[in-house]
Design an enzyme around this catalytic site. Structure first.
Site, PDB file in Angstrom:
ATOM      1  N   GLU A  25      13.888  37.268  94.395  1.00 54.10           N
ATOM      2  CA  GLU A  25      15.203  37.896  94.260  1.00 54.10           C
ATOM      3  C   GLU A  25      15.996  37.855  95.567  1.00 54.10           C
ATOM      4  OE1 GLU A  25      14.545  41.840  92.702  1.00 54.10           O
ATOM      5  OE2 GLU A  25      13.613  41.082  90.870  1.00 54.10           O
ATOM      6  N   GLU A  37       9.799  38.405  85.980  1.00 56.10           N
ATOM      7  CA  GLU A  37       9.833  39.837  85.659  1.00 56.10           C
ATOM      8  C   GLU A  37      10.866  40.038  84.565  1.00 56.10           C
ATOM      9  OE1 GLU A  37      10.832  42.411  88.947  1.00 56.10           O
ATOM     10  OE2 GLU A  37       9.557  41.295  90.328  1.00 56.10           O
TER      11      GLU A  37
END
Length: 194
Positions: free
Chosen positions: A29, A122
């Site tokens: 991320e 995720e």
């Protein structure tokens, strides 16, 4: 930083000696900016990723790491030579949104030029298998975050979870020929995984 990389290399070498491959997703991320490794922008993050890649693969000789890049932004991509799999994390703003996350899938598909596996590293709400098929968003896997995303019955209801795991489109461990039934039954013998 190099000392930290070298310290983790010691542990990764133990797994390599046991012939255990690792899905390795460092600097995840990054483009979000909420982690220190992405806070200064794309170029410093890519430089850090390449240092990490070089130190672990070339200096330490690790060959059991499957390198996962976790971003759809092309200007953040560290390059094909240092990435095996592309991935994205999906937490839809609307609770219970089971969309196929096809825009992110398509961006990763373009980024990898159809030469890389694409995973959902995720997720909160699990994408609906029917929509995945319809939109041809063929995620290689998804990993649902724990807690409220599984237990609360809001992001993924029990009926929806049953639908997902009963879908012929979703492969489970027992669907994969030759896969051992349960990691708990795995044991080490003479330094080899059996």
């Amino acid at each position: 930083m190099i000392r930290d990389i070298d310290a983790i290399a010691v542990q990764l070498k133990r797994l390599q000696a046991a012939n255990i491959p690792i899905l390795w997703r460092p600097l995840h991320e990054a483009e979000g900016g909420w982690f220190w490794w992405g806070a200064k922008g794309a170029e410093p993050c890519k430089k850090l990723y390449r240092i990490l890649y070089d130190r672990l693969t070339n200096y330490h000789g690790l060959n059991n790491l499957i390198w996962i890049w976790n971003s759809v932004a092309s200007d953040w991509y560290p390059g094909d030579a240092a990435v095996d799999i592309l991935s994205d994390d999906s937490y839809p703003a609307t609770v219970g949104d089971h969309g196929p996350v096809s825009a992110q899938y398509n961006a990763l598909y373009s980024l990898g030029r159809d030469k890389k596996l694409i995973g959902m590293s995720e997720n909160g709400a699990i994408p609906d298998p029917d929509q995945l098929r319809l939109y041809e968003a063929d995620w290689s896997w998804f990993v649902t975050w724990s807690g409220k995303f599984v237990d609360a019955g809001t992001h993924n209801t029990l009926d929806f979870l049953k639908k997902v795991y009963q879908s012929s489109y979703v492969k489970k461990l027992n669907d994969i020929k030759g896969w051992k039934s349960g990691y708990a039954n795995t044991s080490m013998h003479s330094g080899r995984l059996s």
